[in-house]
Design a protein around this motif. Sequence first.
Motif, short mmCIF file in Angstrom:
data_model
loop_
_atom_site.label_atom_id
_atom_site.label_comp_id
_atom_site.label_asym_id
_atom_site.label_seq_id
_atom_site.Cartn_x
_atom_site.Cartn_y
_atom_site.Cartn_z
N PHE A 46 -10.30 10.69 2.11
CA PHE A 46 -9.23 10.11 2.91
C PHE A 46 -8.40 9.19 2.00
CE2 PHE A 46 -12.58 11.31 5.73
CZ PHE A 46 -11.99 11.69 6.92
N ILE A 47 -7.13 9.01 2.34
CA ILE A 47 -6.19 8.30 1.47
C ILE A 47 -5.74 6.98 2.09
CG2 ILE A 47 -3.95 8.45 0.29
CD1 ILE A 47 -6.00 10.52 -0.70
N SER A 48 -5.82 5.92 1.28
CA SER A 48 -5.20 4.64 1.62
C SER A 48 -3.98 4.49 0.73
CB SER A 48 -6.17 3.48 1.35
OG SER A 48 -7.31 3.57 2.17
N ASP A 49 -2.90 3.96 1.28
CA ASP A 49 -1.72 3.77 0.43
C ASP A 49 -1.34 2.29 0.36
OD1 ASP A 49 0.48 3.17 2.43
OD2 ASP A 49 -0.01 5.19 3.11
N GLU A 50 -0.75 1.93 -0.76
CA GLU A 50 -0.44 0.53 -1.05
C GLU A 50 0.49 -0.09 0.00
OE1 GLU A 50 -1.93 -1.50 -3.22
OE2 GLU A 50 -3.20 0.24 -3.63
N TRP A 56 -0.89 -4.33 6.31
CA TRP A 56 -2.04 -4.95 6.97
C TRP A 56 -2.20 -6.41 6.54
CZ3 TRP A 56 -4.60 -4.49 11.19
CH2 TRP A 56 -4.71 -3.25 11.81
N SER A 57 -1.90 -6.72 5.29
CA SER A 57 -2.05 -8.11 4.82
C SER A 57 -1.09 -9.05 5.55
CB SER A 57 -1.83 -8.19 3.31
OG SER A 57 -0.46 -8.05 2.98
N GLU A 58 -0.04 -8.51 6.14
CA GLU A 58 0.96 -9.30 6.85
C GLU A 58 0.71 -9.38 8.35
OE1 GLU A 58 4.39 -7.10 5.66
OE2 GLU A 58 4.33 -7.86 3.59
N LYS A 64 -6.82 -8.36 12.12
CA LYS A 64 -7.55 -8.08 10.88
C LYS A 64 -9.03 -8.43 11.00
CE LYS A 64 -4.74 -10.44 8.26
NZ LYS A 64 -4.01 -11.05 7.13
N ASP A 65 -9.34 -9.56 11.61
CA ASP A 65 -10.73 -10.00 11.73
C ASP A 65 -11.55 -9.05 12.60
OD1 ASP A 65 -10.11 -12.15 10.12
OD2 ASP A 65 -10.07 -13.61 11.77
N ALA A 66 -10.94 -8.48 13.63
CA ALA A 66 -11.65 -7.55 14.51
C ALA A 66 -12.15 -6.33 13.75
CB ALA A 66 -10.76 -7.14 15.67
#
Length: 173
Positions: A46-50, A56-58, A64-66
């Motif tokens: 599976f692929i994650s992209d930058e 997600w960091s924003e 995010k915590d969930a």
Amino acid sequence: MLDLETMGNGSNATIIAIGAVEFDNDKILSRFYVNVDRQSCEDRGFISDESTIKWWSEQGDEAKDALLIDPEDIIDALQMFREWLNDLGTPLKDVEMWGNGAMFDNTILGNAYKACGMQIPWSFWNDRCYRTVKSMNTSIKLSRIGVHHNALDDAESQALHLINILNSNKESK
């Protein structure tokens, strides 16, 4: 109604959460949620992209915590989802799988089943596109419940919105 949280937006995106609700003409009947171990997906191609990782960091800490709570291996998560669908009482061949986008949630989850050597637990002719229906009914607004970008909360919000749209269309006839 299915909603995924992913680390990409392609058809083979890394899945980090699966949320779904069963609904009828006026209410939510049951709920499903599982966090998915990102590495277990990436180990299977599976692929994650930058750009999605940056997105997600924003996002808010609550969303995010969930995602950090008890992530399951992708194979276990897919099996759990299949079991939940089985327990709904509708034969799997008759399950209508609604997703937010003709090429997003249903396609990504279906591809995950294939990549893990598992059969997709719904029939392709029962894929349904919530995004198409909502774009044809823009006067009925979505009311969000819970945390935005929590797969279960998003699935429930979308299902309730779809119920309102479908009931409005019945009333106008």
